[in-house]
Design a protein around this motif. Sequence first.
Motif, short mmCIF file in Angstrom:
data_model
loop_
_atom_site.label_atom_id
_atom_site.label_comp_id
_atom_site.label_asym_id
_atom_site.label_seq_id
_atom_site.Cartn_x
_atom_site.Cartn_y
_atom_site.Cartn_z
N UNK A 4 46.71 35.65 17.23
CA UNK A 4 45.54 35.78 18.12
C UNK A 4 44.01 35.75 17.64
N UNK A 5 44.02 35.15 16.24
CA UNK A 5 42.89 34.52 15.53
C UNK A 5 41.89 33.73 16.50
N UNK A 6 42.55 32.90 16.84
CA UNK A 6 41.98 31.81 17.66
C UNK A 6 41.73 32.49 19.35
N UNK A 7 41.84 33.99 19.99
CA UNK A 7 41.68 33.77 21.28
C UNK A 7 40.45 34.61 21.17
N UNK A 8 39.98 34.38 21.56
CA UNK A 8 38.03 34.68 22.16
C UNK A 8 38.42 35.79 22.20
N UNK A 9 39.63 36.11 23.11
CA UNK A 9 39.15 37.19 24.58
C UNK A 9 39.60 38.21 23.32
N UNK A 10 40.71 38.86 22.86
CA UNK A 10 41.41 39.42 22.14
C UNK A 10 40.47 40.63 21.32
N UNK A 11 40.62 41.68 21.58
CA UNK A 11 39.98 43.05 21.77
C UNK A 11 40.15 44.22 21.05
N UNK A 12 41.36 44.19 19.81
CA UNK A 12 42.20 45.22 19.43
C UNK A 12 41.00 46.80 19.83
N UNK A 13 41.86 47.73 20.19
CA UNK A 13 41.21 48.85 20.94
C UNK A 13 41.43 49.11 18.92
N UNK A 14 40.72 49.78 19.65
CA UNK A 14 39.58 50.99 18.11
C UNK A 14 40.77 52.60 18.04
N UNK A 15 41.73 52.40 16.84
CA UNK A 15 41.84 53.54 17.04
C UNK A 15 41.59 54.98 16.52
N UNK A 16 40.34 55.39 16.77
CA UNK A 16 39.87 55.81 16.23
C UNK A 16 38.93 56.53 17.94
N UNK A 17 39.16 55.81 18.15
CA UNK A 17 38.64 56.35 20.37
C UNK A 17 39.26 55.35 21.33
N UNK A 18 39.69 53.94 21.01
CA UNK A 18 40.47 54.36 21.65
C UNK A 18 39.51 52.91 22.63
N UNK A 19 38.62 52.91 21.94
CA UNK A 19 37.50 51.36 22.53
C UNK A 19 37.78 50.29 22.79
N UNK A 20 38.13 48.79 23.75
CA UNK A 20 37.82 47.53 23.13
C UNK A 20 36.62 46.57 22.83
N UNK A 21 35.77 47.98 22.42
CA UNK A 21 34.64 46.86 22.18
C UNK A 21 34.29 47.17 21.08
N UNK A 22 35.04 45.91 20.00
CA UNK A 22 35.61 45.93 19.40
C UNK A 22 34.73 44.07 18.40
N UNK A 23 34.78 43.60 17.22
CA UNK A 23 34.22 42.25 17.15
C UNK A 23 34.28 42.43 15.51
#
Length: 442
Positions: free
Chosen positions: A41-60
């Motif tokens: 997923x290194x070249x996938x600009x839309x890939x956003x892993x979910x935060x293991x702490x809060x579950x949010x996909x607002x990650x970078x």
Amino acid sequence: MGKRRFEKRKVSKTKTEELNINGLLAIESDDNDHFITVHKNYFNNHFRPRCPACGSDKTRSSKVVTRTFKDILDADNDKGFKIIDLVFNQRYFRCDGCGKSVFPEDIDFASKGSRYTNRLSDKLADGTLTYSYKRVCDYYSVPASTASVGAIMRRRIQFWESSMDPIYTPETLAIFEVEFYKRIYPVVFTVHNGEPYCLDILEESTEQAYIAFFKKLDPNKVKKIYIDPVESLYNAIQFYFPSVAVMVTDECILRYARVALHDVIYRDGKRMPLKNKYATLMQKKANITEVYTKRQMASSFQSRPILKAAYDHYQKLITLIEGKWQYSDIKAWTDTLPDNLPEFGILADVVKLFEDNIKLFCEEIGSTSGPYSTNVSDFITTINEMPFCIFDVLRARIIFSAPPDTIVENDTKKRIGIRVSRLINKLKEINENIKEDRYYGL
């Protein structure tokens, strides 16, 4: 720090296929033994892993950490494989949702704490069953990292255990302790049709460890358990097998007596001029037929009255237990122990505190002479002769180096353990294999 280091056009299809690790892409490189990799997923600009702490996909992506592993690939050479350096550029992500979490992207090709990929670590673990860890690493031309051996063996043990048949619950269990480089490990034997089998070795002698193992068994099928007089073991049995017959055997009593005599020899007979001193003094007196040995013993005992007293009492115990004995006989024997033999104090306490368990053994069994006593003694001797290794390596060599015997119960194949006589031969073979690497011991 989150800026990309590589471009998608630099991905090598040939090297990615050669590497053959699901989820990894290999970057073009002229070095065939050096693979630079990134996550799929290194070249996938839309890939956003979910935060293991809060579950949010607002990650970078916030940073990249370069990790290097040794890996193994098939090769057309004499050994049929080649070792490569796998360089993985692992991204770390920051969560803008909770603002607190920083976490790495998942990898499943290597275990935490290991410097090797899973497929190479499996090769190392398989070889370490019968050879030293260092020798196996030398064969694969990789560093013998003692920091990785634990992770390597634990991963392999989990796989072996997941593929094993369930345990057949026997009527008779036997649990005793072995000392291995100043640590005590409980060993679990079963007795099936008069033959002892080894089921497992536990990492610690705690009630929790015993109960965790007992949960693998059917508590309604176990009828009797031979034990070493250990409080934590006794309490665990009372909790999980409240109606089972708990016994302290003649083998256990003699083993504790041998340990006591060993300590007296060490204290009072260090310079005793006797070949194979410990083995000679611990065998039955009637079995010593060599005249010169008898003379050496008689001469040495003249200046070592404490050792002579311990030896005589030990011989009396052997003679007593060989015949038809009762608890009162053992109690009378301990009552006559002189005050200058404190090494026998533990055995005297055992006889006093576990009176009911010894009496029960006398009434229902009477003797464990034969395969059981011989196998327990030979097993302990074999373990004592093994070079040092961590518990995970020791356990793997004991319960996975030879296939277990099985039995069919209700159309289901179950394992009854490894026949101890066969296991001892296998462990002796392993000991011979690693003699040249005794410094490393692994």
